[in-house]
Motif scaffolding. Structure first.
Motif, PDB file in Angstrom:
ATOM      1  N   LEU A   3       0.920  -1.247   0.056  1.00  0.00           N
ATOM      2  CA  LEU A   3      -0.165   0.034  -0.095  1.00  0.00           C
ATOM      3  C   LEU A   3       0.762   1.240   0.038  1.00  0.00           C
ATOM      4  O   LEU A   3       1.690   1.399   0.849  1.00  0.00           O
ATOM      5  N   TYR A   4       0.701   2.212  -0.823  1.00  0.00           N
ATOM      6  CA  TYR A   4       1.520   3.206  -1.207  1.00  0.00           C
ATOM      7  C   TYR A   4       0.758   4.648  -0.618  1.00  0.00           C
ATOM      8  O   TYR A   4       1.328   5.524  -0.137  1.00  0.00           O
ATOM      9  N   ASN A   5      -0.403   4.844  -0.923  1.00  0.00           N
ATOM     10  CA  ASN A   5      -1.259   6.065  -0.625  1.00  0.00           C
ATOM     11  C   ASN A   5      -0.416   7.286  -0.852  1.00  0.00           C
ATOM     12  O   ASN A   5      -0.433   7.939  -0.046  1.00  0.00           O
ATOM     13  N   LYS A   6       0.301   7.497  -2.135  1.00  0.00           N
ATOM     14  CA  LYS A   6       0.987   8.717  -2.442  1.00  0.00           C
ATOM     15  C   LYS A   6       1.002   9.181  -3.651  1.00  0.00           C
ATOM     16  O   LYS A   6       0.764   8.371  -4.530  1.00  0.00           O
ATOM     17  N   LEU A   7       1.167  10.290  -3.875  1.00  0.00           N
ATOM     18  CA  LEU A   7       1.471  10.854  -5.263  1.00  0.00           C
ATOM     19  C   LEU A   7       2.638  10.583  -5.860  1.00  0.00           C
ATOM     20  O   LEU A   7       3.876  10.424  -5.332  1.00  0.00           O
ATOM     21  N   THR A  25      -4.498   2.814  -9.084  1.00  0.00           N
ATOM     22  CA  THR A  25      -4.439   4.309  -9.149  1.00  0.00           C
ATOM     23  C   THR A  25      -5.829   4.898  -9.399  1.00  0.00           C
ATOM     24  O   THR A  25      -6.544   4.419  -9.530  1.00  0.00           O
ATOM     25  N   ARG A  26      -5.770   6.346  -8.856  1.00  0.00           N
ATOM     26  CA  ARG A  26      -6.640   7.185  -9.190  1.00  0.00           C
ATOM     27  C   ARG A  26      -6.368   8.518  -9.480  1.00  0.00           C
ATOM     28  O   ARG A  26      -5.013   8.800  -9.225  1.00  0.00           O
ATOM     29  N   SER A  30      -8.253  18.962  -7.242  1.00  0.00           N
ATOM     30  CA  SER A  30      -7.392  19.647  -7.230  1.00  0.00           C
ATOM     31  C   SER A  30      -6.712  20.096  -5.766  1.00  0.00           C
ATOM     32  O   SER A  30      -5.582  20.296  -5.588  1.00  0.00           O
ATOM     33  N   VAL A  31      -7.857  19.739  -5.027  1.00  0.00           N
ATOM     34  CA  VAL A  31      -7.392  20.052  -3.577  1.00  0.00           C
ATOM     35  C   VAL A  31      -6.394  19.098  -2.749  1.00  0.00           C
ATOM     36  O   VAL A  31      -5.485  19.078  -2.430  1.00  0.00           O
ATOM     37  N   GLU A  32      -7.018  17.806  -3.327  1.00  0.00           N
ATOM     38  CA  GLU A  32      -5.995  16.575  -3.050  1.00  0.00           C
ATOM     39  C   GLU A  32      -4.592  16.696  -3.642  1.00  0.00           C
ATOM     40  O   GLU A  32      -3.721  16.529  -3.102  1.00  0.00           O
ATOM     41  N   TYR A  33      -4.529  17.190  -4.953  1.00  0.00           N
ATOM     42  CA  TYR A  33      -3.435  17.356  -5.655  1.00  0.00           C
ATOM     43  C   TYR A  33      -2.374  18.377  -4.715  1.00  0.00           C
ATOM     44  O   TYR A  33      -1.229  17.891  -4.608  1.00  0.00           O
ATOM     45  N   LEU A  34      -2.954  19.354  -4.617  1.00  0.00           N
ATOM     46  CA  LEU A  34      -2.056  20.276  -3.838  1.00  0.00           C
ATOM     47  C   LEU A  34      -1.728  19.834  -2.596  1.00  0.00           C
ATOM     48  O   LEU A  34      -0.333  19.974  -2.144  1.00  0.00           O
ATOM     49  N   ASN A  35      -2.346  19.275  -1.565  1.00  0.00           N
ATOM     50  CA  ASN A  35      -2.183  18.613  -0.479  1.00  0.00           C
ATOM     51  C   ASN A  35      -0.879  17.551  -0.478  1.00  0.00           C
ATOM     52  O   ASN A  35      -0.153  17.537   0.160  1.00  0.00           O
ATOM     53  N   CYS A  36      -1.251  16.602  -1.662  1.00  0.00           N
ATOM     54  CA  CYS A  36      -0.052  15.729  -1.915  1.00  0.00           C
ATOM     55  C   CYS A  36       0.960  16.063  -2.460  1.00  0.00           C
ATOM     56  O   CYS A  36       2.290  15.638  -2.148  1.00  0.00           O
ATOM     57  N   ALA A  39       3.000  17.481   0.445  1.00  0.00           N
ATOM     58  CA  ALA A  39       3.544  16.021   1.472  1.00  0.00           C
ATOM     59  C   ALA A  39       4.508  15.525   0.549  1.00  0.00           C
ATOM     60  O   ALA A  39       5.494  15.361   1.127  1.00  0.00           O
ATOM     61  N   LYS A  40       4.697  15.594  -0.707  1.00  0.00           N
ATOM     62  CA  LYS A  40       5.648  15.234  -1.524  1.00  0.00           C
ATOM     63  C   LYS A  40       6.933  15.944  -1.402  1.00  0.00           C
ATOM     64  O   LYS A  40       8.075  15.336  -1.389  1.00  0.00           O
ATOM     65  N   LEU A  41       6.845  17.166  -1.358  1.00  0.00           N
ATOM     66  CA  LEU A  41       7.729  18.302  -1.020  1.00  0.00           C
ATOM     67  C   LEU A  41       8.527  17.787   0.126  1.00  0.00           C
ATOM     68  O   LEU A  41       9.863  17.709   0.213  1.00  0.00           O
TER      69      LEU A  41
END
Length: 105
Positions: A3-7, A25-26, A30-36, A39-41
């Motif tokens: 399980l990854y659950n990450k961008l 995948t899914r 837009s809001v999820e993308y910015l949050n992810c 988090a990726k940063l």
């Protein structure tokens, strides 16, 4: 299945499939993308702190470009902002460490 659950980068599912794996995948809103992206940063910065590997700096840069685009700022505009700030305030090459501002009487 792990399980990854990450961008992840756009081609990761394709690479996984080429390796005989089946990614699930899914597409983020837009809001999820910015949050992810934020988090990726954090993730990429932490990986750099741990490894000191310049490849992690490239990953950080990729996330920064994506964040800029998500906020309506393309790479060219981002570089123009960078250059202007660099001209106005300088960079970090001189290794200046500010201790405090002296009081004036």
């Amino acid at each position: 299945m792990k399980l990854y659950n990450k961008l992840v980068r756009d081609r990761i599912p394709e690479i996984m499939e080429a390796n005989g794996e089946t990614p699930i995948t899914r597409i983020l809103n837009s809001v999820e993308y910015l949050n992810c992206l934020e988090a990726k940063l954090d993730e990429e910065v932490q990986e750099f702190h741990e490894s000191k590997n310049p490849e992690e700096l490239a990953d950080i840069l990729e996330v920064i470009y994506a964040l800029a685009e998500a906020h309506g700022c393309n790479k060219q505009t981002l570089m123009e902002i960078y250059k202007q700030k660099h001209t106005d305030r300088g960079g970090f090459a001189d290794r200046v460490f500010l201790i405090k501002k002296a009081q004036t009487d």
